[in-house]
Write a protein that holds these residues in place. Structure first.
Motif, PDB file in Angstrom:
ATOM      1  N   MET A 183       0.858  -1.200   0.000  1.00 20.97           N
ATOM      2  CA  MET A 183       0.000   0.000   0.000  1.00 20.97           C
ATOM      3  C   MET A 183       0.883   1.235   0.000  1.00 20.97           C
ATOM      4  N   SER A 184       0.634   2.166  -0.908  1.00 23.04           N
ATOM      5  CA  SER A 184       1.470   3.345  -1.019  1.00 23.04           C
ATOM      6  C   SER A 184       1.138   4.337   0.090  1.00 23.04           C
ATOM      7  N   ASP A 185       2.135   5.150   0.461  1.00 25.41           N
ATOM      8  CA  ASP A 185       1.927   6.160   1.481  1.00 25.41           C
ATOM      9  C   ASP A 185       0.992   7.244   0.959  1.00 25.41           C
ATOM     10  N   PRO A 186       0.207   7.851   1.846  1.00 26.87           N
ATOM     11  CA  PRO A 186      -0.665   8.946   1.400  1.00 26.87           C
ATOM     12  C   PRO A 186       0.164  10.151   0.987  1.00 26.87           C
ATOM     13  N   PRO A 187      -0.335  10.952   0.055  1.00 25.27           N
ATOM     14  CA  PRO A 187       0.421  12.125  -0.385  1.00 25.27           C
ATOM     15  C   PRO A 187       0.550  13.136   0.748  1.00 25.27           C
ATOM     16  N   ILE A 188       1.646  13.881   0.763  1.00 30.57           N
ATOM     17  CA  ILE A 188       1.807  14.918   1.775  1.00 30.57           C
ATOM     18  C   ILE A 188       0.902  16.106   1.476  1.00 30.57           C
ATOM     19  N   LEU A 189       0.676  16.369   0.178  1.00 31.37           N
ATOM     20  CA  LEU A 189      -0.210  17.463  -0.234  1.00 31.37           C
ATOM     21  C   LEU A 189      -1.239  16.892  -1.195  1.00 31.37           C
ATOM     22  N   ALA A 190      -2.503  17.100  -0.881  1.00 29.62           N
ATOM     23  CA  ALA A 190      -3.581  16.535  -1.703  1.00 29.62           C
ATOM     24  C   ALA A 190      -4.627  17.601  -1.983  1.00 29.62           C
ATOM     25  N   ALA A 191      -4.930  17.797  -3.247  1.00 28.40           N
ATOM     26  CA  ALA A 191      -5.975  18.746  -3.665  1.00 28.40           C
ATOM     27  C   ALA A 191      -7.063  17.964  -4.390  1.00 28.40           C
ATOM     28  N   ARG A 192      -8.307  18.306  -4.096  1.00 23.86           N
ATOM     29  CA  ARG A 192      -9.439  17.635  -4.726  1.00 23.86           C
ATOM     30  C   ARG A 192     -10.456  18.686  -5.190  1.00 23.86           C
ATOM     31  N   GLY A 193     -10.769  18.657  -6.475  1.00 23.88           N
ATOM     32  CA  GLY A 193     -11.830  19.492  -7.009  1.00 23.88           C
ATOM     33  C   GLY A 193     -11.605  20.984  -6.843  1.00 23.88           C
ATOM     34  N   VAL A 194     -10.343  21.414  -6.868  1.00 23.32           N
ATOM     35  CA  VAL A 194     -10.048  22.830  -6.633  1.00 23.32           C
ATOM     36  C   VAL A 194     -10.527  23.662  -7.825  1.00 23.32           C
ATOM     37  N   LYS A 208      10.993  26.385   8.151  1.00 22.42           N
ATOM     38  CA  LYS A 208      11.155  24.932   8.231  1.00 22.42           C
ATOM     39  C   LYS A 208       9.964  24.194   7.612  1.00 22.42           C
ATOM     40  N   PRO A 209       9.676  24.458   6.333  1.00 25.68           N
ATOM     41  CA  PRO A 209       8.480  23.851   5.727  1.00 25.68           C
ATOM     42  C   PRO A 209       8.678  22.369   5.416  1.00 25.68           C
ATOM     43  N   ASP A 210       7.571  21.652   5.406  1.00 30.95           N
ATOM     44  CA  ASP A 210       7.561  20.286   4.887  1.00 30.95           C
ATOM     45  C   ASP A 210       7.352  20.306   3.375  1.00 30.95           C
ATOM     46  N   VAL A 211       6.588  21.318   2.900  1.00 28.92           N
ATOM     47  CA  VAL A 211       6.309  21.476   1.479  1.00 28.92           C
ATOM     48  C   VAL A 211       6.680  22.897   1.071  1.00 28.92           C
ATOM     49  N   LEU A 212       7.450  23.017   0.002  1.00 24.93           N
ATOM     50  CA  LEU A 212       7.895  24.320  -0.501  1.00 24.93           C
ATOM     51  C   LEU A 212       7.345  24.523  -1.909  1.00 24.93           C
ATOM     52  N   LEU A 213       6.573  25.600  -2.102  1.00 25.73           N
ATOM     53  CA  LEU A 213       6.044  25.945  -3.411  1.00 25.73           C
ATOM     54  C   LEU A 213       6.941  27.001  -4.040  1.00 25.73           C
ATOM     55  N   ASP A 254     -10.473  24.431 -12.938  1.00 23.03           N
ATOM     56  CA  ASP A 254     -11.698  23.672 -13.181  1.00 23.03           C
ATOM     57  C   ASP A 254     -11.577  22.286 -12.554  1.00 23.03           C
ATOM     58  N   SER A 255     -11.954  22.191 -11.266  1.00 24.77           N
ATOM     59  CA  SER A 255     -11.981  20.904 -10.547  1.00 24.77           C
ATOM     60  C   SER A 255     -10.647  20.170 -10.649  1.00 24.77           C
ATOM     61  N   VAL A 256      -9.573  20.843 -10.258  1.00 21.54           N
ATOM     62  CA  VAL A 256      -8.231  20.271 -10.359  1.00 21.54           C
ATOM     63  C   VAL A 256      -7.965  19.339  -9.173  1.00 21.54           C
ATOM     64  N   ASP A 257      -7.515  18.133  -9.477  1.00 16.71           N
ATOM     65  CA  ASP A 257      -7.044  17.178  -8.473  1.00 16.71           C
ATOM     66  C   ASP A 257      -5.530  17.071  -8.585  1.00 16.71           C
ATOM     67  N   LEU A 258      -4.852  16.984  -7.453  1.00 16.34           N
ATOM     68  CA  LEU A 258      -3.395  16.846  -7.468  1.00 16.34           C
ATOM     69  C   LEU A 258      -2.946  16.149  -6.206  1.00 16.34           C
ATOM     70  N   ASP A 259      -2.177  15.079  -6.351  1.00 17.36           N
ATOM     71  CA  ASP A 259      -1.535  14.395  -5.232  1.00 17.36           C
ATOM     72  C   ASP A 259      -0.027  14.581  -5.357  1.00 17.36           C
ATOM     73  N   VAL A 260       0.590  15.106  -4.303  1.00 20.67           N
ATOM     74  CA  VAL A 260       2.039  15.303  -4.302  1.00 20.67           C
ATOM     75  C   VAL A 260       2.652  14.335  -3.295  1.00 20.67           C
ATOM     76  N   PRO A 261       3.357  13.300  -3.771  1.00 19.69           N
ATOM     77  CA  PRO A 261       3.966  12.352  -2.846  1.00 19.69           C
ATOM     78  C   PRO A 261       5.032  13.014  -1.971  1.00 19.69           C
ATOM     79  N   ARG A 262       5.237  12.477  -0.813  1.00 24.19           N
ATOM     80  CA  ARG A 262       6.235  13.004   0.100  1.00 24.19           C
ATOM     81  C   ARG A 262       7.650  12.828  -0.482  1.00 24.19           C
ATOM     82  N   GLY A 263       8.466  13.887  -0.378  1.00 24.62           N
ATOM     83  CA  GLY A 263       9.875  13.788  -0.719  1.00 24.62           C
ATOM     84  C   GLY A 263      10.200  13.861  -2.192  1.00 24.62           C
ATOM     85  N   VAL A 264       9.283  14.367  -3.020  1.00 24.25           N
ATOM     86  CA  VAL A 264       9.544  14.454  -4.458  1.00 24.25           C
ATOM     87  C   VAL A 264       9.603  15.911  -4.885  1.00 24.25           C
TER      88      VAL A 264
END
Length: 259
Positions: free
Chosen positions: A1-12, A172-177, A23-33
């Motif tokens: 079973m894969s780890d859950p994404p650190i950042l997950a967007a649904r229907g944005v 000290k972010p976990d996720v950097l945009l 327009d209803s953007v989905d995005l899963d960002v795996p941890r550490g990528v």
């Protein structure tokens, strides 16, 4: 079973009047990528970063970091949950020193109290020491440790871009945009930036990157998502995305676009 994404967007979804920017953007960002978002001008890339970071709230959808809902939270609360970002336009304090710029960013994300500041108690002094340490550490990461005491305005343009990244790292972010971090850089400077991003990844930070420099994107990204007119039209490895007919059409087959 894969780890859950650190950042997950649904229907944005985000509208500006009659224009559907997302327009209803989905995005899963795996941890550490390093996850890149690319697309033609006007495709919704920066709008998506704004929605994720709270700079401009989406109209609908869900955005989570490590399972914690971010939707409609204010930017400072999102930052304290582990998400930081840079912007297309440099936003440094020119009259402050390089390290002062980073310390300001670090202080904004350090819990404190008015009493502690006024009295200069031990807890406050520890906070100040921690902010100083994090600031110098962030400057070392981006290669600006030797210019800590220079005025920020004295830095060349490419180094001001790196200073923006150091400011984001101070929390000290976990996720950097990163929103077009290579804008205005020459090839040598872009390659230095690529090396910096790769180093950030090895330190455990997950990176979401919006960038027009396709060579940089393909050289540093683990995964790439493609937006076109506010919709996600493709996602995969850099190699998969480059071969995708829909991506080729979006970049080469549509001439009439707005910036």
């Amino acid at each position: 079973m894969s780890d859950p994404p650190i950042l997950a967007a649904r229907g944005v979804t985000k509208r500006f009047g009659g224009l559907v920017a997302l327009d209803s953007v989905d995005l899963d960002v795996p941890r550490g990528v390093v996850q890149a978002i690319i697309g033609p001008n006007g495709s919704g890339k920066t709008t998506l970063l704004n929605a994720l970071s709270g700079a401009s709230h989406a109209d609908a959808g869900s955005i989570q970091i490590d399972g914690r809902e971010l939707f409609r939270l204010k930017p400072h609360r999102i930052a304290r949950l582990g998400l930081a970002r840079t912007f297309q336009t440099i936003r440094i304090f020119n009259n402050l020193s390089v390290i002062e710029n980073v310390k300001v960013a670090g202080a904004c994300n350090t819990p404190t109290s008015l009493f502690g500041i006024v009295m200069g108690n031990a807890h406050q002094k520890r906070n100040e020491a921690e902010i100083e340490h994090r600031a110098r550490e962030a400057l070392d990461v981006v290669g600006l440790g030797g210019r800590a005491d220079d005025r920020a305005a004295q830095l060349p343009y490419a180094q001001q871009r790196l200073l923006e990244i150091a400011r984001a790292l101070a929390s000290k972010p976990d996720v950097l945009l990163l929103d077009e971090p290579a804008a205005g850089m020459n090839m040598t400077e872009s390659m230095k930036l690529l090396s910096t991003i790769a180093h950030l990844k090895t330190s455990g930070i997950t990176i979401l990157l919006v960038e027009h420099n396709v060579r940089l994107v393909m050289g540093v990204s683990d995964r790439v998502a493609v937006l076109d007119f506010g919709k996600k039209i493709a996602e995969g490895t850099p190699e998969e995305v480059q071969r995708n007919p829909g991506v080729i059409e979006a970049y080469l087959g549509k001439r009439h676009r707005h910036a």
